[in-house]
Design a protein around this motif. Structure first.
Motif, short mmCIF file in Angstrom:
data_model
loop_
_atom_site.label_atom_id
_atom_site.label_comp_id
_atom_site.label_asym_id
_atom_site.label_seq_id
_atom_site.Cartn_x
_atom_site.Cartn_y
_atom_site.Cartn_z
N PHE A 76 0.41 -1.18 0.15
CA PHE A 76 0.41 0.54 -0.06
C PHE A 76 0.90 1.34 -0.28
CE2 PHE A 76 -3.27 -2.95 2.07
CZ PHE A 76 -4.66 -2.47 0.83
N LEU A 77 0.39 2.10 -0.28
CA LEU A 77 1.32 3.30 -1.21
C LEU A 77 0.29 4.80 -0.04
CD1 LEU A 77 3.00 3.04 -4.26
CD2 LEU A 77 3.72 2.53 -2.47
N GLN A 104 5.40 5.11 0.46
CA GLN A 104 5.52 4.00 0.96
C GLN A 104 4.83 4.01 1.84
OE1 GLN A 104 8.54 -0.14 0.94
NE2 GLN A 104 6.88 -0.99 2.38
N LEU A 105 3.58 3.12 2.67
CA LEU A 105 2.50 3.32 3.97
C LEU A 105 3.40 2.43 4.97
CD1 LEU A 105 0.47 4.71 4.79
CD2 LEU A 105 -1.01 3.28 4.40
N ASN A 106 3.67 2.92 5.78
CA ASN A 106 4.68 1.39 7.12
C ASN A 106 3.48 1.05 7.63
OD1 ASN A 106 5.94 0.34 8.65
ND2 ASN A 106 5.20 2.44 10.24
N LYS A 159 4.60 18.92 2.05
CA LYS A 159 5.69 18.67 2.92
C LYS A 159 5.93 16.73 3.05
CE LYS A 159 3.54 18.77 7.65
NZ LYS A 159 3.30 19.58 8.60
N LEU A 160 5.01 16.22 2.58
CA LEU A 160 5.31 13.99 3.04
C LEU A 160 5.94 14.11 1.77
CD1 LEU A 160 1.39 13.47 2.88
CD2 LEU A 160 3.59 13.34 4.81
N HIS A 161 6.43 14.99 0.81
CA HIS A 161 7.40 14.43 -0.20
C HIS A 161 8.68 14.08 0.36
CE1 HIS A 161 9.43 14.75 -3.85
NE2 HIS A 161 10.33 15.23 -3.61
N ILE A 209 8.76 6.72 4.29
CA ILE A 209 8.06 5.82 4.85
C ILE A 209 6.93 6.68 5.50
CG2 ILE A 209 7.36 4.12 5.66
CD1 ILE A 209 9.67 2.56 5.14
N VAL A 210 5.51 6.48 4.78
CA VAL A 210 4.65 7.00 5.61
C VAL A 210 3.98 6.32 7.17
CG1 VAL A 210 2.50 9.02 5.84
CG2 VAL A 210 3.76 9.04 4.37
N ASN A 211 3.85 6.79 8.37
CA ASN A 211 3.13 6.62 9.11
C ASN A 211 1.49 7.06 9.53
OD1 ASN A 211 5.39 4.73 10.19
ND2 ASN A 211 5.94 6.80 11.56
#
Length: 296
Positions: free
Chosen positions: A165-166, A258-260, A174-176, A180-182
């Protein structure tokens, strides 16, 4: 009990005549009578009332007629299905089921170039519920997530892409700067998810987790991936969660991280197990792998 006995009984019942049944089945009349007598002996009941000038079904005969008819229909359908699967594949239409994601619209164009125009045609079928359609020979194969076929009997699956999952977001966000994003980091965003139910286990499970971790008012379910792109492009405050086989790597103004979060699923080609050794399936799988050039 055998199929010949059932067919003799049904033909006599349909015509109420041993003579007509014998002519239609190209049997002798004594052979018809013997098959039905043997059937009645095995069932330990009388199926037909035989009078000199009239033949009629008994109560048991009426019941068993419908049973026998369904058995023969299933048998004939199974034989026709197997013959259809194994018959010569040249110059016939191959029906492929799709989610019709942006990702598929990109690689399928390249994939189709790998076949000669005279070999066969593809009919792209957007009807969903592809597992039952494959089982009933309404389509030949489908591109889908492996979690849809994990418990399906008689369905084979060739993995083309490992699933993950992305997070999709506006490139100005700013997520740029994240690798990896929680999930907890999404509390200040409007989060788009694909509308689904338990028939899509991996997506459904993730959606339920999001509803637990984030405020429900900040989650919006949409009907298709293309709507997600329109929303995300319009503002930095909207993000979307999608599987990697739904992305559009050519879309400007969109970034992915990528999603954590992990779930065991993949993307690939599903088809009837009867086609396991079909050279056409092997060729299609090989060409699909060659055409999928993006791995996020």
């Amino acid at each position: 009990m055998n199929f010949t006995q059932l067919r003799c009984f049904i033909t006599v019942s349909d015509n109420l005549s041993f003579t007509i049944a014998a002519r239609k089945l190209n049997f002798s009349q004594p052979a018809i009578s013997k098959n039905i007598n043997d059937l009645e002996k095995e069932l330990k009941t009388q199926l037909l009332v035989r009078n000199p000038h009239q033949i009629a079904l008994t109560t048991d005969g009426i019941y068993f007629y419908n049973v026998a008819l369904n058995i023969l229909k299933e048998k004939d359908a199974a034989i026709a299905n197997i013959k259809n699967i194994h018959k010569e594949k040249s110059f016939r239409d191959i029906k492929i089921g799709l989610d019709y994601s942006p990702f598929e619209s990109i690689f399928l164009a390249d994939f189709l170039k790998g076949f000669e125009p005279t070999s066969f045609n593809f009919i792209i079928n957007y009807l969903g519920n592809y597992v039952s359609q494959i089982a009933n020979s309404k389509i030949d194969m489908a591109l889908l997530s492996s979690d849809l076929v994990n418990n399906a009997v008689g369905i084979s699956f060739n993995q083309l892409l490992s699933g993950k999952f992305l997070l999709m977001f506006n490139s100005n966000s700013k997520l740029h700067f994240k690798k990896i994003v929680n999930l907890d980091e999404l509390k200040s965003y409007r989060v788009l998810v694909l509308f689904t139910d338990q028939t899509y286990p991996s997506l459904f499970k993730l959606n339920q987790l999001l509803y637990q971790k984030l405020e429900k008012k900040n989650i919006k379910a949409v009907d298709n991936y293309f709507l997600m792109y329109n929303y995300v492009l319009s503002t930095e405050r909207v993000v979307a969660i999608i599987p990697n086989f739904a992305i559009d790597p050519t879309q400007k103004g969109i970034s992915y991280r990528q999603l954590n979060y992990y779930d065991d699923f993949s993307y690939g080609l599903a088809y009837s197990s009867l086609r396991e050794n079909d050279p056409l399936v092997k060729k299609i799988t090989a060409n699909l792998r060659q055409s999928i050039k993006f791995d996020f």
